[in-house]
Design a protein around this motif. Sequence first.
Motif, PDB file in Angstrom:
ATOM      1  N   GLY A  17       0.774  -1.234   0.000  1.00 42.43           N
ATOM      2  CA  GLY A  17       0.000   0.000   0.000  1.00 42.43           C
ATOM      3  C   GLY A  17       0.804   1.282   0.000  1.00 42.43           C
ATOM      4  N   LYS A  18       2.134   1.188   0.002  1.00 41.27           N
ATOM      5  CA  LYS A  18       2.970   2.393   0.035  1.00 41.27           C
ATOM      6  C   LYS A  18       3.821   2.474  -1.226  1.00 41.27           C
ATOM      7  CE  LYS A  18       3.268   2.325   5.018  1.00 41.27           C
ATOM      8  NZ  LYS A  18       4.088   2.035   6.177  1.00 41.27           N
ATOM      9  N   LYS A  19       3.808   3.641  -1.861  1.00 39.86           N
ATOM     10  CA  LYS A  19       4.666   3.831  -3.033  1.00 39.86           C
ATOM     11  C   LYS A  19       6.121   3.716  -2.588  1.00 39.86           C
ATOM     12  CE  LYS A  19       1.540   6.244  -5.969  1.00 39.86           C
ATOM     13  NZ  LYS A  19       1.270   5.270  -6.989  1.00 39.86           N
ATOM     14  N   THR A  20       6.882   2.962  -3.350  1.00 34.68           N
ATOM     15  CA  THR A  20       8.244   2.604  -2.966  1.00 34.68           C
ATOM     16  C   THR A  20       9.152   2.695  -4.180  1.00 34.68           C
ATOM     17  OG1 THR A  20       7.302   1.022  -1.395  1.00 34.68           O
ATOM     18  CG2 THR A  20       9.604   0.733  -1.940  1.00 34.68           C
ATOM     19  N   GLU A  21      10.416   2.974  -3.930  1.00 32.00           N
ATOM     20  CA  GLU A  21      11.408   2.873  -4.998  1.00 32.00           C
ATOM     21  C   GLU A  21      12.712   2.392  -4.396  1.00 32.00           C
ATOM     22  OE1 GLU A  21      13.585   7.045  -5.859  1.00 32.00           O
ATOM     23  OE2 GLU A  21      11.536   6.919  -6.610  1.00 32.00           O
ATOM     24  N   ILE A  22      13.476   1.704  -5.228  1.00 31.79           N
ATOM     25  CA  ILE A  22      14.759   1.175  -4.774  1.00 31.79           C
ATOM     26  C   ILE A  22      15.731   1.192  -5.947  1.00 31.79           C
ATOM     27  CG2 ILE A  22      14.087  -1.229  -5.198  1.00 31.79           C
ATOM     28  CD1 ILE A  22      15.772  -1.940  -2.683  1.00 31.79           C
TER      29      ILE A  22
ATOM     30  N   ALA B 229       8.143  -3.420 -11.732  1.00 31.33           N
ATOM     31  CA  ALA B 229       8.098  -1.965 -11.923  1.00 31.33           C
ATOM     32  C   ALA B 229       6.678  -1.516 -12.253  1.00 31.33           C
ATOM     33  CB  ALA B 229       9.056  -1.542 -13.028  1.00 31.33           C
ATOM     34  N   GLY B 230       6.191  -0.537 -11.481  1.00 28.92           N
ATOM     35  CA  GLY B 230       4.863   0.018 -11.712  1.00 28.92           C
ATOM     36  C   GLY B 230       3.717  -0.828 -11.197  1.00 28.92           C
ATOM     37  N   LYS B 231       4.010  -1.918 -10.509  1.00 27.33           N
ATOM     38  CA  LYS B 231       2.966  -2.839 -10.052  1.00 27.33           C
ATOM     39  C   LYS B 231       2.767  -2.751  -8.544  1.00 27.33           C
ATOM     40  CE  LYS B 231       3.621  -5.654 -14.045  1.00 27.33           C
ATOM     41  NZ  LYS B 231       3.885  -6.930 -14.613  1.00 27.33           N
ATOM     42  N   LYS B 232       1.765  -3.492  -8.056  1.00 22.65           N
ATOM     43  CA  LYS B 232       1.449  -3.518  -6.627  1.00 22.65           C
ATOM     44  C   LYS B 232       1.785  -4.883  -6.053  1.00 22.65           C
ATOM     45  CE  LYS B 232      -2.274  -0.210  -7.102  1.00 22.65           C
ATOM     46  NZ  LYS B 232      -3.717   0.034  -7.019  1.00 22.65           N
TER      47      LYS B 232
ATOM     48  N   GLU C  86       2.789  -9.540   5.424  1.00 21.37           N
ATOM     49  CA  GLU C  86       2.766  -8.429   6.373  1.00 21.37           C
ATOM     50  C   GLU C  86       1.738  -7.369   5.987  1.00 21.37           C
ATOM     51  OE1 GLU C  86       7.090  -9.933   6.473  1.00 21.37           O
ATOM     52  OE2 GLU C  86       5.582  -9.590   4.927  1.00 21.37           O
ATOM     53  N   GLY C  87       1.439  -7.269   4.707  1.00 24.51           N
ATOM     54  CA  GLY C  87       0.528  -6.240   4.218  1.00 24.51           C
ATOM     55  C   GLY C  87      -0.933  -6.630   4.220  1.00 24.51           C
TER      56      GLY C  87
END
Length: 96
Positions: free
Chosen positions: A11-16, A69-72, A77-78
């Motif tokens: 549920g949180k936008k993330t990048e790595i 990339a770009g997916k959910k 845990e979520g």
Amino acid sequence: MEQTIRFTLNGKKTEILIDPNFTLLWVLRTKFGLTGTKYGCGMGFCGSCTVLLDQEAVRSCTLPISDIAGKKIITIEGLSKNGKLHPVQQAFVDND
């Protein structure tokens, strides 16, 4: 060569910034500390590494991080909502 991979994690936008060939399982466990997703057979057969990718079950041990990339992504845990365990989480608590 490393790439920036952007996606939604629990549920949180993330990048790595990471080597795009690393598996999603490895990234979840070592980079995000989400150890509920387990390493089992390493070949996608046993299911212990299963996560939801855009609401579909996939085996994270064989999935390159570049494919998300770009997916959910939703890990075990979520699954909880408002501090209440999801039935799947509760089943692990009750039977583990």
